[in-house]
Design a protein around this motif. Structure first.
Motif, PDB file in Angstrom:
ATOM      1  N   GLN A 214      92.371  81.640 -35.884  1.00  0.00           N
ATOM      2  CA  GLN A 214      93.514  80.772 -35.856  1.00  0.00           C
ATOM      3  C   GLN A 214      93.094  79.478 -34.939  1.00  0.00           C
ATOM      4  N   THR A 215      92.014  79.361 -34.082  1.00  0.00           N
ATOM      5  CA  THR A 215      91.627  78.325 -33.194  1.00  0.00           C
ATOM      6  C   THR A 215      90.138  78.360 -33.421  1.00  0.00           C
ATOM      7  N   THR A 216      89.496  77.175 -33.537  1.00  0.00           N
ATOM      8  CA  THR A 216      88.253  76.937 -33.526  1.00  0.00           C
ATOM      9  C   THR A 216      87.627  75.630 -32.624  1.00  0.00           C
ATOM     10  N   PHE A 217      86.712  75.807 -31.790  1.00  0.00           N
ATOM     11  CA  PHE A 217      86.510  74.388 -31.108  1.00  0.00           C
ATOM     12  C   PHE A 217      84.787  74.723 -30.789  1.00  0.00           C
ATOM     13  N   ALA A 218      84.262  73.682 -30.654  1.00  0.00           N
ATOM     14  CA  ALA A 218      82.863  73.376 -30.368  1.00  0.00           C
ATOM     15  C   ALA A 218      82.669  72.896 -28.978  1.00  0.00           C
ATOM     16  N   GLN A 219      81.770  73.304 -28.329  1.00  0.00           N
ATOM     17  CA  GLN A 219      81.247  72.609 -26.947  1.00  0.00           C
ATOM     18  C   GLN A 219      79.868  72.811 -26.853  1.00  0.00           C
ATOM     19  N   GLY A 220      79.384  72.184 -26.025  1.00  0.00           N
ATOM     20  CA  GLY A 220      77.913  71.964 -25.707  1.00  0.00           C
ATOM     21  C   GLY A 220      77.658  71.741 -24.308  1.00  0.00           C
ATOM     22  N   VAL A 322      72.568  73.840 -24.943  1.00  0.00           N
ATOM     23  CA  VAL A 322      73.257  74.911 -25.686  1.00  0.00           C
ATOM     24  C   VAL A 322      74.541  74.636 -26.356  1.00  0.00           C
ATOM     25  N   ASP A 323      74.520  74.790 -27.916  1.00  0.00           N
ATOM     26  CA  ASP A 323      75.757  74.243 -28.422  1.00  0.00           C
ATOM     27  C   ASP A 323      76.501  75.631 -28.800  1.00  0.00           C
ATOM     28  N   VAL A 324      77.751  75.602 -28.634  1.00  0.00           N
ATOM     29  CA  VAL A 324      78.359  76.916 -28.701  1.00  0.00           C
ATOM     30  C   VAL A 324      79.748  76.441 -29.841  1.00  0.00           C
ATOM     31  N   THR A 325      80.151  77.296 -30.511  1.00  0.00           N
ATOM     32  CA  THR A 325      81.276  77.232 -31.402  1.00  0.00           C
ATOM     33  C   THR A 325      82.010  78.432 -31.092  1.00  0.00           C
ATOM     34  N   ILE A 326      83.274  78.268 -30.766  1.00  0.00           N
ATOM     35  CA  ILE A 326      84.165  79.453 -30.449  1.00  0.00           C
ATOM     36  C   ILE A 326      85.348  79.342 -31.468  1.00  0.00           C
ATOM     37  N   GLY A 327      85.454  80.590 -32.125  1.00  0.00           N
ATOM     38  CA  GLY A 327      86.754  80.969 -32.788  1.00  0.00           C
ATOM     39  C   GLY A 327      87.495  82.032 -32.522  1.00  0.00           C
ATOM     40  N   PHE A 328      88.784  82.043 -32.284  1.00  0.00           N
ATOM     41  CA  PHE A 328      89.503  83.237 -32.040  1.00  0.00           C
ATOM     42  C   PHE A 328      90.877  83.312 -32.569  1.00  0.00           C
ATOM     43  N   THR A 329      91.448  84.460 -32.446  1.00  0.00           N
ATOM     44  CA  THR A 329      92.912  84.990 -32.870  1.00  0.00           C
ATOM     45  C   THR A 329      93.439  85.604 -31.873  1.00  0.00           C
ATOM     46  N   LEU A 330      94.636  85.305 -31.163  1.00  0.00           N
ATOM     47  CA  LEU A 330      95.164  86.035 -30.203  1.00  0.00           C
ATOM     48  C   LEU A 330      96.719  86.370 -30.509  1.00  0.00           C
ATOM     49  N   THR A 331      96.834  87.710 -30.566  1.00  0.00           N
ATOM     50  CA  THR A 331      98.534  87.977 -30.819  1.00  0.00           C
ATOM     51  C   THR A 331      99.111  88.812 -29.942  1.00  0.00           C
ATOM     52  N   GLY A 332     100.477  88.751 -29.817  1.00  0.00           N
ATOM     53  CA  GLY A 332     101.120  89.487 -28.649  1.00  0.00           C
ATOM     54  C   GLY A 332     101.684  88.470 -27.594  1.00  0.00           C
ATOM     55  N   MET A 333     102.058  89.034 -26.536  1.00  0.00           N
ATOM     56  CA  MET A 333     102.701  88.146 -25.314  1.00  0.00           C
ATOM     57  C   MET A 333     101.953  86.934 -25.104  1.00  0.00           C
TER      58      MET A 333
END
Length: 405
Positions: A214-220, A322-333
């Motif tokens: 659902q959500t993706t962002f990049a960081q370095g 170090v380059d990082v790409t993070i993607g995640f989905t979170l459900t519930g409360m």
């Protein structure tokens, strides 16, 4: 009179009632939770349906005293529930309600359908919702609303939870559910199975299932250590996890698979996600991916994510980028947190803490000390981070405002 102790919509509650008092009357009369409607009082119409220990239950034929110690969630307790919110919007769009008397029970039962069924047909939905009667709508709008929510969630990569993560059988709220044979008599084999550890309910990582975050962002970030040292460090998963506040492993990785947990605090909510992860590394390109999934039983929140990282030479000698790409989905409360516009700012600060811990460990190691003895920040309180982020954004707003003048 019996004293009944329940957790109602996340809060402890205690009150005296007659042994014959039904749960619906107990909630309405003692706690003023009138969102639970009473219709037939025979468990037929479904208007009184609510959740007892996460299971849809007819509260008009359930004794309150029989639920002592159980967790009860009424329609009022679903205000911040992600699935219920999507269903409310879909019910309005598809004209799935008219007089509204059946709607609270409909929403509870529909939420269970969305939670448990991966890809039900219209017939499946009509069949499973047949225990909730409506005299107004003809059920067309209700069925369409449920179909719309399921389709939207599956398109976002949110899979159903088989059996709603229920590991036991028995009367809802009894707290004494156990395996029973088909004829209802407990057998020795069933008794042994009841004593065996049950499934933890942790989601598994499913390869090539078309999941999209659902959500993706990049960081370095850059660390002041040679690239070979940093790459080798990233291969020691236990030490990497120790740099992430609140994270710990249950053991060393086996064939790229590892189990662990991470503790997160968001204001008054404390969550402890237990999960699994699959790790892949490529020594040639110095890249890697971590795919994981976890669940917090207390808040009934689940998450799935992927971290892709690349380690390469920095701009200056002896530095590593170090380059990082993070993607995640979170459900519930805790999904309310994931939808916040502040989530990337908080993630940036979390990564900043990770980098500080990483630098501390690598420096300590370079000086001849054991990496695990380096001082690190061990806790993650997203609530305090959120406060800092909000304060920073407010200061930035006023700074820009006065610069215009």
């Amino acid at each position: 009179m019996n004293t009944v102790n329940l957790t109602i919509n996340g809060r402890a509650a205690s009150a005296a009632c007659e042994p014959r008092t039904h749960l619906a009357d107990f909630l309405r009369d003692t706690h003023n939770l009138t969102g639970t409607h009473i219709g037939c009082e025979h468990g037929v119409c479904g208007a009184c349906t609510l959740l007892v220990d996460g299971v849809p239950t007819r509260s008009c034929i359930t004794f309150a005293a029989a639920c002592d110690g159980a967790e009860v969630t009424t329609v009022e307790g679903l205000d911040n529930d992600e699935i219920a919110a999507e269903l409310r919007a879909a019910f309005m769009r598809e004209h799935g309600l008219q007089c509204g008397y059946c709607t609270p029970g409909m929403l509870v039962s529909a939420r269970d359908v969305v939670l448990r069924m991966q890809d039900p047909t219209e017939y499946d939905i009509r069949f499973i919702m047949s225990g909730n009667l409506c005299r107004c709508t003809g059920y067309v709008g209700i069925t369409r609303a449920i179909q719309r929510v399921i389709a939207d969630r599956r398109a976002r990569g949110i899979a159903a939870i088989p059996d709603g993560d229920r590991a036991q059988l028995g009367p809802a709220g009894s707290g004494n559910a156990g395996a029973v044979s088909a004829n209802g008599a407990a057998s020795k084999a069933a008794a042994s199975a009841a004593k065996a550890p049950v499934s933890s309910g942790v989601p598994t990582v499913r390869k090539d299932d078309g999941w999209k975050p659902q959500t993706t962002f990049a960081q370095g970030f850059t660390v002041a250590h040679p690239v070979d040292v940093v790459w080798d460090f990233f291969g020691r998963v236990g030490e990497v996890a120790s740099c992430l506040p609140g994270a710990s492993l249950a053991g060393e990785p086996v064939d790229g698979h590892v189990e662990g947990q991470i503790k997160v605090k968001v204001g008054p909510i404390s969550a402890e996600f237990h999960g699994v992860a699959d790790i892949v590394r490529d020594d040639t390109s110095r890249t890697g991916t971590i795919e994981g999934a976890g669940k917090d039983k207390r808040s009934n929140s689940a998450t799935r994510g992927q971290i892709a990282y690349a380690v390469k030479e920095g701009d200056k000698p002896g530095e590593t980028r170090v380059d990082v790409t993070i993607g995640f989905t979170l459900t519930g409360m805790l999904a309310q947190f994931s939808r916040s516009g502040l989530v990337q700012d908080v993630a940036n600060r979390l990564i900043s803490v990770f980098v500080q811990n990483l630098e501390a460990r690598l420096t300590h190691q370079a000086q001849g000390g054991a990496p695990e003895s380096a001082p690190v920040t061990a806790e993650f309180d997203a609530g305090s981070l959120m406060s800092a982020v909000i304060l920073g954004q407010i200061k930035g707003f006023f700074s820009r405002l006065f610069r215009r003048r």
